[in-house]
Design an enzyme around this catalytic site. Sequence first.
Site, PDB file in Angstrom:
ATOM      1  N   CYS A 164      13.253  34.706 -48.143  1.00  0.00           N
ATOM      2  CA  CYS A 164      14.104  35.199 -47.058  1.00  0.00           C
ATOM      3  C   CYS A 164      15.376  34.391 -46.894  1.00  0.00           C
ATOM      4  CB  CYS A 164      13.311  35.249 -45.758  1.00  0.00           C
ATOM      5  SG  CYS A 164      13.006  33.643 -44.976  1.00  0.00           S
ATOM      6  N   HIS A 181      11.933  32.565 -40.419  1.00  0.00           N
ATOM      7  CA  HIS A 181      12.437  33.733 -41.143  1.00  0.00           C
ATOM      8  C   HIS A 181      13.941  33.792 -40.944  1.00  0.00           C
ATOM      9  CE1 HIS A 181      12.881  37.541 -43.016  1.00  0.00           C
ATOM     10  NE2 HIS A 181      13.182  38.187 -41.897  1.00  0.00           N
ATOM     11  N   ASP A 200      18.777  42.307 -41.957  1.00  0.00           N
ATOM     12  CA  ASP A 200      17.640  41.620 -42.561  1.00  0.00           C
ATOM     13  C   ASP A 200      17.392  42.179 -43.959  1.00  0.00           C
ATOM     14  OD1 ASP A 200      15.367  40.270 -43.223  1.00  0.00           O
ATOM     15  OD2 ASP A 200      14.258  40.762 -41.408  1.00  0.00           O
ATOM     16  N   GLU A 237      12.828  37.202 -19.616  1.00  0.00           N
ATOM     17  CA  GLU A 237      12.487  37.428 -21.022  1.00  0.00           C
ATOM     18  C   GLU A 237      11.322  38.395 -21.142  1.00  0.00           C
ATOM     19  OE1 GLU A 237      11.289  34.760 -24.923  1.00  0.00           O
ATOM     20  OE2 GLU A 237      11.951  33.812 -23.069  1.00  0.00           O
TER      21      GLU A 237
END
Length: 940
Positions: A424, A487, A510, A703
């Site tokens: 990644c 990641h 991504d 959140e």
Amino acid sequence: MSSPINQPGSPGMLRRSNMPQQGSPVMLRRSMSGSSGLNNLSHSASFIRRNNDRDGMGNNAGVSPGGNNAAYRANLVSHYAEDLDRRRRAERAVEEIRTDGMLSDNLKIESVELFSRDNAREHRTERYELVFDNGRDIGSPSSMAMSRSMTNMASMSSMSPMLSMDYRSSSSSSTTVLRRGQPFFMAVRMRDRNFDPRRDILRASFTFGPNPQVTKGTKVVLPFRMTQREFSRAPQKWDMRLHQQEGFNITFQVHIPANALVGLWRVNIETTTTTPGARVDEFRFKDDIYILFNPFCRDDPVYLDNEELRREYLMNETGKVFVGTHHRPKGRRWVYGQFSDVALPAAQLLLEQSGLNPTERGNPVQVVRAIASIINANEGFGLLEGKWEGSFEDGVCPWVWTGSSKIFEHYLRNGSKPVKYGQCWVFAAVATSIFRALGIPSRPVTNFVSARDTNHTLSVDKYFDIFGDEMKGGPDGDNQDAIWNFHAWTEVWMSRPDLQTSCNGWQAIDPTPPPHFWQKNSGGDQKSRGPLAVEAFRRGPSSVESVRRGEIGFAFDTPYLFAEVNAEVNHFQEDETSHWGFRKIHVNNYQVGRMILTKRPGADDDVSDADAEDITSLYKNPDGMSRYQNKSDFNYHFNQGMSSPYLERRDMLRGDLRENRDMMHYPGGSSAVRRLSINDVNRKPWYDESRHPTDPQGSSAAERVSAMNAARGVERTQPMFDNRPVNEDVYFDLIEQEKIAWGQPFNIQVLIQNRSQEMRTITTILSANSVYYTGVTARRLGRSDRQFVLQPGGRETLQVRISWDEYRDKIVDYGHIKIFAMASVQETKQSWSEEDDFQLEKPKLDVQVRGNPQIGQDCFATFSFMNPISVTLTECEFTFEGPGLVRAQTVKYRDVKPGEMISFAHKFLPRFSGERKLVASFNSRELGDIIGSRPIHVRD
């Protein structure tokens, strides 16, 4: 320089035998253009030959069964194609002599000049190596003189009317690299007479893609008019004006609109007469013209109104990709090489392989989406093949790469075959290189403790058997949910006209496919190969602002990115008394998305990571700040970097949409659902503020609102959010690991306290495993199972000690270790589980440079470190590179004894002056990924 692409869509490095040579032009009739197919046949033969001669890494391949026949056929095809091409060229030459002998009033073009280097300076593309003569000038005395005098050259727009037109000493054989939204200069030299506006017609034709058409915007025809001294068309249109005429030479200026298609263009000069039906002659300019996005232009969607951010996110050739763990993130130095001579050709070829329609290549949203889909290899298409486990002997270990240029070289040299291997953070770094090369501001970002939600539930579900061992694949074997230690993905800067104004700015891309995709698609159906198969790989662009708000209905792939930073973590353990065979033992609201880092603009730290910038608040709504955050620095620049078109209506827009956003429509939903507020959350009977403290590492109420607003639109997630508290009077705490050096022992500990007034019978399981950074377990290192009675108010510490001998042969790749702790209380049915990860520390590679580096003068770099473990290191090698200093090289080195201090020196020749960076890594069979870097100032 000529491109490795003759026609977009044709892979490999192709030559053009039918292009006119400089100084000896060939006037081609349009009826003769069909002969290009013969050249393509020859090119395809040489492409087959290269594929047979070399493997995926540029090495000579062994002869497989039938290989001799394949090589013979390839040689035969090449022989016939080249012989046929030779005969057709001879026939065309005869035809040209015959037609040249015919009476014709058409102007004859001797040469075309695009002033590559002068235009590059005005377009801020002078650092692209392609601007030099096919790389031959790089490092030569002429390029060194140019490097020293570049800043003193006069502006092209203020040239003297008596411009010198000596084409024989010009840079006409170099590649022209331009940015859209700006004008550029070009010139035409006639062969035997001046241009006469009463009898002559001259047109400049610019073409893009394999089938250029005016109606599709892939072909632009600009007529030349002697009277047009100023641009007269709208800024969104191509335009051309006369700059000066001197004898047989005409210099004109061409305006490129800010919405022009991005990539490889061709220019042809057409000449004819005013006589109706007159013959049209065409002069084909043989060199490449790249047109890029322009973040300096206000009319371009990628415009970035901050010079410091442009220097960092567009012009900086090196940077950092953060890896490691959330406890101790490490910045891994990377050489982006966006100005190298292989970056733009690789980007062009990747766009062709992606299947993106040429008419869409002016849209940055579609371009970055296409690049994200093709960076990872899919059934033989793409740049890099991903691999996260097992042996890498048939390619290059991901941690050996020090930059993108070597990857691009392998890709271009081997017929666009995917390069082995990437992970990644390599995908993210390479994507950043491509985007910067194309003119899009970009940066790699890393999410520590990252969810990989593969069943669209916005949660990561882990299952454990009655013995506390994790069940791979879950009870049905098809659960691929995972939590990665880190990641990385890529952010690009652009406006989003397809979304609301508040979604402008950073967009997440991504390019990494989920690892389980490889398991399902390895050896797949041949019919699935090709550009259409890459759709499953597309991830983004997703507006970072929409992720922060939990507005997952916005394009593209926002739910996937939202889950990566916000997903709930569910632990289930086998339970015979449960109606479905499992009981939920833990919901961790704080674990995913612990920290999101990128490199801070203008900062550069080769010793530690003081240049890290925490951008978690751009994705989430934390109440606390981590040690990397500095609102007065990056966040200020982020807001200042937004241009006025992005911000001028933000406050008004938010007010207008506030009421509408209370009702959210989600894809696939049958009706609208009302958005939750903080007050709604606090009123819910299942919300216990004491269980969800707002500490710097935890989730705030805001959140959790964002997470639940998103989850309410996903039907499968709704049962997971009914989390009613149970009696929890026993306190458990998994102790965070201190810094542990590779080769040293370590302890894992759990503290337990009975806070009740009664005895408690407790069963515990504590284990440590070596894991890949994707969370996949490799080997067990140690485990402890206990059952004991804890008196009221009593305390207990559980401990497992792991020695070097116990883990030395079990550690994989980056040295990540995963800890699982589980416990249950017999009397109250309280259950608890926790997991954590840490990484064994490796020594840094020390990089030193002797003397005062100067252009064209030998320079020596020394790389040194001490072997920290008690075993001999074998199969050792150093890899190093530096933009403008030395291209990526790998040098073998002898075995290194236990505890030995080694020092390796290498000579290089700096090619460009200024601030440079040398990046290096050391790898061996027993210990690898030892990295270091050093800034270097090169004098003129």
